[in-house]
Enzyme design. Structure first.
Site, PDB file in Angstrom:
ATOM      1  N   TYR A 186      39.528  37.024  41.226  1.00  0.00           N
ATOM      2  CA  TYR A 186      38.973  38.468  40.765  1.00  0.00           C
ATOM      3  C   TYR A 186      39.015  38.418  39.536  1.00  0.00           C
ATOM      4  CZ  TYR A 186      38.704  43.326  40.400  1.00  0.00           C
ATOM      5  OH  TYR A 186      37.372  44.805  40.038  1.00  0.00           O
ATOM      6  N   ARG A 207      24.220  45.852  51.878  1.00  0.00           N
ATOM      7  CA  ARG A 207      23.797  44.703  52.761  1.00  0.00           C
ATOM      8  C   ARG A 207      24.240  45.754  54.242  1.00  0.00           C
ATOM      9  NH1 ARG A 207      29.136  40.661  52.512  1.00  0.00           N
ATOM     10  NH2 ARG A 207      29.334  42.159  50.788  1.00  0.00           N
TER      11      ARG A 207
END
Length: 250
Positions: free
Chosen positions: A148, A37
């Site tokens: 997760y 990103r």
């Protein structure tokens, strides 16, 4: 090993495991598109053979456009490493839907979209390797990390099913399942674990170190060595596997 002429795509390629894998592939001659990103992070580590490209794995339109641009620039993707992910623990009863969806969007949706778009060019070639960077948490539940663990279990399910789709072809699909690796993610988790458990940062580090069976953090290069094995000569019968890199039996 000779990867000259091969185009590899590594998501989350600016730091940690992703960067280690990208460098290892480039050292063997591959042209490697590294994504993340933050373009500035990618540009800082870009050396010969590494090509930075800002891409958000949570954004389908961005992935479609950027993977197509990478293929246009460097040819079909023949090595796809779905590595981008976030790792943060939180008690399930304190987990918001926003937290859950961001984890799934990054870890699981991101892997799915990256692989889907990479396959569009890979299936037109005579050879391909898909590697997902999952986790030991994808094989057993991680205490305090239900969200997760669920995302990584999903990645392994995706890996195994896709390997069946390409069974007998020149494309293999495998998952790397490391324990705690010495990366910036561990550094961030030290603070998070210390705050959640009310312990010192030194004690929080010990929690992660002790979770690895050999009682030390894993080096990123140990994971990238496994990735090189999966793309190297003699790997064609390694398919649909979960390669555990955790210092011992889980």
């Amino acid at each position: 090993m000779d990867l000259n002429g091969k185009h590899a795509l590594v998501t989350g390629g600016g730091t940690g495991i992703g960067l280690s894998i990208a460098r290892a592939l480039a050292e063997q001659g591959a042209q490697v598109t590294i994504t993340g990103r933050r373009l500035e992070v990618l540009e800082e580590v870009a050396t010969e053979g590494l090509h930075p490209m800002a891409m958000d794995v949570r954004d389908e339109a961005d992935i479609i456009a950027k993977v197509a641009a990478a293929v246009e620039a460097r040819g079909p993707i023949q090595i796809c490493v779905a590595n981008a992910g976030v790792a943060e623990g939180k008690a399930l009863h304190k987990t918001s839907l926003e937290f859950w969806r961001n984890m799934m969007s990054t870890n699981l949706d991101g892997a799915f979209l990256t692989i889907r778009e990479s396959l569009k060019s890979m299936v037109q070639t005579d050879w391909g390797r898909i590697i997902t960077v999952a986790s030991i948490a994808g094989l057993r539940g991680l205490k305090g990390g239900a969200c997760y663990s669920a995302s990584k279990h999903g990645m392994i399910g995706l890996t195994r099913a896709l390997s069946e789709d390409f069974m007998g072809s020149a494309i293999t699909v495998n998952a790397l399942c490391p324990g705690y690796v010495d990366t910036p993610i561990v550094d961030r988790n030290i603070t998070s674990i210390a705050q959640r458990a009310g312990i010192s940062e030194e004690e929080a580090l010990k929690v992660m170190v002790n979770a690895n069976r050999h009682q030390r953090l894993i080096e990123p290069e140990e994971v990238s060595a496994a990735a090189l094995w999966l793309v190297g000569p003699g790997s064609q019968s390694i398919n649909g596997q979960t390669i555990e890199i955790a210092g011992g039996q889980t």
